[in-house]
Design a protein around this motif. Structure first.
Motif, PDB file in Angstrom:
ATOM      1  N   SER A 152     -17.166  20.099  -1.279  1.00 21.38           N
ATOM      2  CA  SER A 152     -17.571  19.595   0.032  1.00 21.38           C
ATOM      3  C   SER A 152     -16.520  19.880   1.094  1.00 21.38           C
ATOM      4  O   SER A 152     -16.826  20.084   2.262  1.00 21.38           O
ATOM      5  CB  SER A 152     -17.837  18.090  -0.043  1.00 21.38           C
ATOM      6  OG  SER A 152     -16.654  17.401  -0.432  1.00 21.38           O
ATOM      7  N   ASN A 153     -15.273  19.860   0.676  1.00 18.52           N
ATOM      8  CA  ASN A 153     -14.177  20.149   1.598  1.00 18.52           C
ATOM      9  C   ASN A 153     -13.163  20.985   0.846  1.00 18.52           C
ATOM     10  O   ASN A 153     -12.444  20.474  -0.008  1.00 18.52           O
ATOM     11  CB  ASN A 153     -13.535  18.855   2.112  1.00 18.52           C
ATOM     12  CG  ASN A 153     -12.404  19.128   3.085  1.00 18.52           C
ATOM     13  OD1 ASN A 153     -12.318  20.203   3.662  1.00 18.52           O
ATOM     14  ND2 ASN A 153     -11.528  18.155   3.268  1.00 18.52           N
ATOM     15  N   GLN A 154     -13.116  22.251   1.131  1.00 16.06           N
ATOM     16  CA  GLN A 154     -12.276  23.177   0.377  1.00 16.06           C
ATOM     17  C   GLN A 154     -11.368  23.940   1.328  1.00 16.06           C
ATOM     18  O   GLN A 154     -11.792  24.346   2.413  1.00 16.06           O
ATOM     19  CB  GLN A 154     -13.157  24.154  -0.400  1.00 16.06           C
ATOM     20  CG  GLN A 154     -12.396  25.200  -1.204  1.00 16.06           C
ATOM     21  CD  GLN A 154     -13.327  26.030  -2.063  1.00 16.06           C
ATOM     22  OE1 GLN A 154     -14.167  25.503  -2.787  1.00 16.06           O
ATOM     23  NE2 GLN A 154     -13.194  27.339  -1.967  1.00 16.06           N
ATOM     24  N   THR A 155     -10.111  24.105   0.942  1.00 19.90           N
ATOM     25  CA  THR A 155      -9.178  24.820   1.802  1.00 19.90           C
ATOM     26  C   THR A 155      -8.239  25.661   0.964  1.00 19.90           C
ATOM     27  O   THR A 155      -7.847  25.280  -0.142  1.00 19.90           O
ATOM     28  CB  THR A 155      -8.365  23.840   2.673  1.00 19.90           C
ATOM     29  OG1 THR A 155      -7.505  24.572   3.546  1.00 19.90           O
ATOM     30  CG2 THR A 155      -7.535  22.911   1.833  1.00 19.90           C
ATOM     31  N   ALA A 156      -7.878  26.813   1.523  1.00 24.20           N
ATOM     32  CA  ALA A 156      -6.864  27.665   0.897  1.00 24.20           C
ATOM     33  C   ALA A 156      -5.497  27.210   1.387  1.00 24.20           C
ATOM     34  O   ALA A 156      -5.275  27.061   2.589  1.00 24.20           O
ATOM     35  CB  ALA A 156      -7.103  29.132   1.254  1.00 24.20           C
ATOM     36  N   VAL A 157      -4.584  26.957   0.474  1.00 19.53           N
ATOM     37  CA  VAL A 157      -3.241  26.483   0.811  1.00 19.53           C
ATOM     38  C   VAL A 157      -2.281  27.665   0.724  1.00 19.53           C
ATOM     39  O   VAL A 157      -2.143  28.282  -0.331  1.00 19.53           O
ATOM     40  CB  VAL A 157      -2.788  25.355  -0.129  1.00 19.53           C
ATOM     41  CG1 VAL A 157      -1.470  24.772   0.337  1.00 19.53           C
ATOM     42  CG2 VAL A 157      -3.859  24.269  -0.196  1.00 19.53           C
ATOM     43  N   SER A 158      -1.628  27.981   1.847  1.00 18.93           N
ATOM     44  CA  SER A 158      -0.749  29.149   1.924  1.00 18.93           C
ATOM     45  C   SER A 158       0.677  28.724   2.243  1.00 18.93           C
ATOM     46  O   SER A 158       0.910  27.692   2.884  1.00 18.93           O
ATOM     47  CB  SER A 158      -1.246  30.117   3.009  1.00 18.93           C
ATOM     48  OG  SER A 158      -2.580  30.511   2.772  1.00 18.93           O
ATOM     49  N   PHE A 159       1.628  29.542   1.810  1.00 20.04           N
ATOM     50  CA  PHE A 159       3.026  29.303   2.167  1.00 20.04           C
ATOM     51  C   PHE A 159       3.234  29.555   3.657  1.00 20.04           C
ATOM     52  O   PHE A 159       2.565  30.407   4.252  1.00 20.04           O
ATOM     53  CB  PHE A 159       3.952  30.230   1.369  1.00 20.04           C
ATOM     54  CG  PHE A 159       4.116  29.837  -0.070  1.00 20.04           C
ATOM     55  CD1 PHE A 159       4.828  28.709  -0.404  1.00 20.04           C
ATOM     56  CD2 PHE A 159       3.567  30.600  -1.084  1.00 20.04           C
ATOM     57  CE1 PHE A 159       4.990  28.329  -1.732  1.00 20.04           C
ATOM     58  CE2 PHE A 159       3.722  30.246  -2.410  1.00 20.04           C
ATOM     59  CZ  PHE A 159       4.431  29.104  -2.739  1.00 20.04           C
ATOM     60  N   GLU A 160       4.155  28.816   4.260  1.00 18.56           N
ATOM     61  CA  GLU A 160       4.532  29.032   5.655  1.00 18.56           C
ATOM     62  C   GLU A 160       5.966  29.531   5.764  1.00 18.56           C
ATOM     63  O   GLU A 160       6.536  29.582   6.844  1.00 18.56           O
ATOM     64  CB  GLU A 160       4.387  27.730   6.447  1.00 18.56           C
ATOM     65  CG  GLU A 160       2.957  27.224   6.518  1.00 18.56           C
ATOM     66  CD  GLU A 160       2.829  25.990   7.384  1.00 18.56           C
ATOM     67  OE1 GLU A 160       3.006  26.098   8.606  1.00 18.56           O
ATOM     68  OE2 GLU A 160       2.581  24.902   6.828  1.00 18.56           O
ATOM     69  N   ALA A 161       6.540  29.907   4.622  1.00 20.36           N
ATOM     70  CA  ALA A 161       7.907  30.428   4.610  1.00 20.36           C
ATOM     71  C   ALA A 161       8.012  31.474   3.506  1.00 20.36           C
ATOM     72  O   ALA A 161       7.146  31.562   2.616  1.00 20.36           O
ATOM     73  CB  ALA A 161       8.913  29.298   4.381  1.00 20.36           C
ATOM     74  N   ASN A 162       9.070  32.276   3.579  1.00 14.72           N
ATOM     75  CA  ASN A 162       9.324  33.296   2.572  1.00 14.72           C
ATOM     76  C   ASN A 162      10.386  32.793   1.599  1.00 14.72           C
ATOM     77  O   ASN A 162      11.298  32.066   1.979  1.00 14.72           O
ATOM     78  CB  ASN A 162       9.802  34.591   3.226  1.00 14.72           C
ATOM     79  CG  ASN A 162       8.786  35.145   4.209  1.00 14.72           C
ATOM     80  OD1 ASN A 162       7.582  35.060   3.983  1.00 14.72           O
ATOM     81  ND2 ASN A 162       9.260  35.703   5.311  1.00 14.72           N
ATOM     82  N   GLY A 163      10.272  33.223   0.354  1.00 13.95           N
ATOM     83  CA  GLY A 163      11.290  32.846  -0.621  1.00 13.95           C
ATOM     84  C   GLY A 163      10.761  32.919  -2.036  1.00 13.95           C
ATOM     85  O   GLY A 163       9.562  33.110  -2.267  1.00 13.95           O
ATOM     86  N   ARG A 164      11.690  32.764  -2.976  1.00 15.81           N
ATOM     87  CA  ARG A 164      11.296  32.789  -4.387  1.00 15.81           C
ATOM     88  C   ARG A 164      10.811  31.403  -4.807  1.00 15.81           C
ATOM     89  O   ARG A 164      11.410  30.391  -4.454  1.00 15.81           O
ATOM     90  CB  ARG A 164      12.479  33.229  -5.241  1.00 15.81           C
ATOM     91  CG  ARG A 164      12.103  33.483  -6.714  1.00 15.81           C
ATOM     92  CD  ARG A 164      13.237  34.143  -7.463  1.00 15.81           C
ATOM     93  NE  ARG A 164      13.556  35.444  -6.883  1.00 15.81           N
ATOM     94  CZ  ARG A 164      12.887  36.572  -7.113  1.00 15.81           C
ATOM     95  NH1 ARG A 164      11.827  36.542  -7.912  1.00 15.81           N
ATOM     96  NH2 ARG A 164      13.256  37.703  -6.551  1.00 15.81           N
ATOM     97  N   ILE A 165       9.727  31.397  -5.564  1.00 17.37           N
ATOM     98  CA  ILE A 165       9.137  30.136  -6.011  1.00 17.37           C
ATOM     99  C   ILE A 165       9.971  29.585  -7.163  1.00 17.37           C
ATOM    100  O   ILE A 165      10.069  30.198  -8.224  1.00 17.37           O
ATOM    101  CB  ILE A 165       7.678  30.339  -6.458  1.00 17.37           C
ATOM    102  CG1 ILE A 165       6.841  30.904  -5.298  1.00 17.37           C
ATOM    103  CG2 ILE A 165       7.078  29.031  -6.954  1.00 17.37           C
ATOM    104  CD1 ILE A 165       5.437  31.298  -5.707  1.00 17.37           C
TER     105      ILE A 165
END
Length: 474
Positions: free
Chosen positions: A63-76
């Protein structure tokens, strides 16, 4: 015996042919027992709502779906959730390496502190200049007052006082002069001592000096200030004014330095806040509460700003877009009830939105339906069938594969005390691979849904089947 087998085979073929008039599958669970090596399935019957034919299909979505993206660069450094995990809004999903961002934050903090010290230093300079201005102004006032006095000359009262002082000094001198002459005569006669005579002479000398001073003061008052005195007083005024101008200039310079330091501090603070925000963005959090539907990253991987890492959706309520023919769209209304079927389980949804335009490829109009999913057992991506609910009438429904027909006499096998009991029934319309039963059965009856074609009236079914049988789904 051969004739009996032929009759049995004919009945089985007729039943299978009758069941193939509709598509789909049964809602019963697979509880089985062995009867001559043939499995059977049993279902408890209950009243179910009637609806139109399930002639619409769609794919379930969160019903409510969103793609979650990084807002910064770096190693996880690490991920904290897996697909299927339930998360709250703000829950941490992944963490990037923060060392570079932490260093930038510390540098920005140092720059900000230096700018803050510059403000304090400039402020102290301004305060010192303010004190110098006050001192210079006081000096100007004093010099101007002195010059004004010189220009105005002596006051009448001052001249009178000076004249009186000369008169008093003259009288005192005359007296001391007479006293000194008398003392000298007495000393010569031996009537007074040398010391007394010397004191009398000294008093005369002092009286003479006081007379001269008073006469000079009177003379100065009567003559007025000299040009040299006026020039010196005027120079004093100019010098005090120059001091004031210098102090004002110093203050202006201090104010300019303070403004520059404040601007530097503002820039430094902005850089600090930006660094702090960048550091905060190294922690990836969920923007909504829901379930992790998809995970696209792993520990040690390089993450980049804007790259999708997770998909999070709320699946406690699902939705589906039904492609309704535009010729039928006027019969659909918002909040209208819709029956949704998945693997013979039927749920009731509600129309939440009717799209304002048709699909360019199909000419249909999308109708969005919201579906409750409290147990989270329906999943996004599953394909459902749907039918608009016209009324709330209920009927007894049985799966088509449970019905055996010999001509116009359909029947089913009821499970009664562990035995298969042949039970004739009267059928109504077909709905979603289920027959409406008009007579012959009632709610609470147990019937064989799969394997009925292999049974004879009175066959034993086994207690284990009855114990594991389930109710039909809505």
């Amino acid at each position: 015996m051969k004739g009996l087998n032929r009759t049995r085979i004919k009945m089985l073929v007729t039943g299978i042919t009758f069941a193939m008039v509709v598509s789909g599958c049964s809602s019963a669970s697979e509880d089985t027992t062995a009867k001559s090596g043939q499995p059977v399935q049993i279902q408890n019957l209950k009243m179910q709502p009637l609806a139109n034919e399930f002639n619409l299909a769609g794919t379930l979505q969160a019903s409510n779906q969103t793609a979650v993206s990084f807002e910064a660069n770096g190693r996880i450094l690490n991920t904290t959730v897996e697909v299927g995990d339930q998360v709250q809004k703000g829950a941490v999903l992944a963490q990037l390496d923060t060392s570079t961002y932490q260093l930038e934050l510390e540098r920005a903090e140092t720059t900000m502190e230096k700018a803050k010290a510059g403000i304090s230093q400039a402020d102290a300079s301004v305060q010192s200049a303010q004190a110098s201005i006050r001192t210079a102004q006081s000096q100007i006032n004093s010099a101007q007052s002195k010059l004004q006095e010189l220009n105005d000359g002596a006051k009448k009262q001052e001249i009178v006082q000076a004249q009186n002082a000369v008169t008093a000094a003259t009288n005192a001198y005359n007296k001391k002069k007479a006293d000194a002459a008398r003392s000298q005569s007495l000393f010569q006669a031996g009537a007074v001592s040398l010391t007394e005579n010397e004191n009398a002479q000294l008093e005369l000398t002092n009286a003479q000096k006081s007379l001269s001073d008073s006469q000079e003061q009177l003379s100065l008052l009567l003559a007025g200030a000299s040009q040299e005195q006026r020039s010196q007083a005027s120079a004093g005024v100019d010098q005090a004014r120059a001091g004031l101008e210098s102090a004002v200039a110093t203050r202006q310079q201090g104010l300019a330095s303070k403004a520059q330091a404040q601007a530097s501090y503002k820039d430094a603070m902005a850089a600090y806040e930006q660094s702090a925000l960048a550091l905060k963005k190294t922690t990836l959090t969920s923007p909504i509460a829901g379930v992790v539907i998809e995970k696209k990253v792993s520990d040690g991987q390089l993450g980049s700003s804007g790259s999708e890492a997770f998909t999070v959706g709320n699946i406690s309520t699902l939705k589906v877009l039904l492609p309704v023919p535009d010729s039928e769209i006027l019969s659909w209304k918002k909040d209208q009830k819709v029956n949704i079927s998945l693997y013979n389980e039927i749920r009731t949804g509600s129309v939440t939105q009717i799209y304002p335009s048709t699909n360019s490829k199909t000419g249909s109009i999308n109708v969005e339906v919201s579906i409750p999913n409290p147990e989270l057992n329906w999943k996004p991506g599953q394909v459902i069938s749907a039918a608009k609910s016209i009324n709330q009438n209920e009927a007894l429904l049985v799966p088509v594969e449970s019905v055996i027909s010999t001509g116009n006499d359909p029947y089913v096998f009821k499970a009664v005390n562990g035995k298969a009991v042949k039970t004739p029934i009267k059928l109504g319309k077909v709905t979603n691979n289920q027959f409406e039963v008009l007579s012959g059965l009632q709610a609470g009856d147990q019937i064989v849904t799969q394997g009925a074609g292999t049974l004879f009236n009175g066959d034993l079914l086994g207690n284990d089947v009855l114990g594991k049988s389930e109710e039909s789904s809505e």
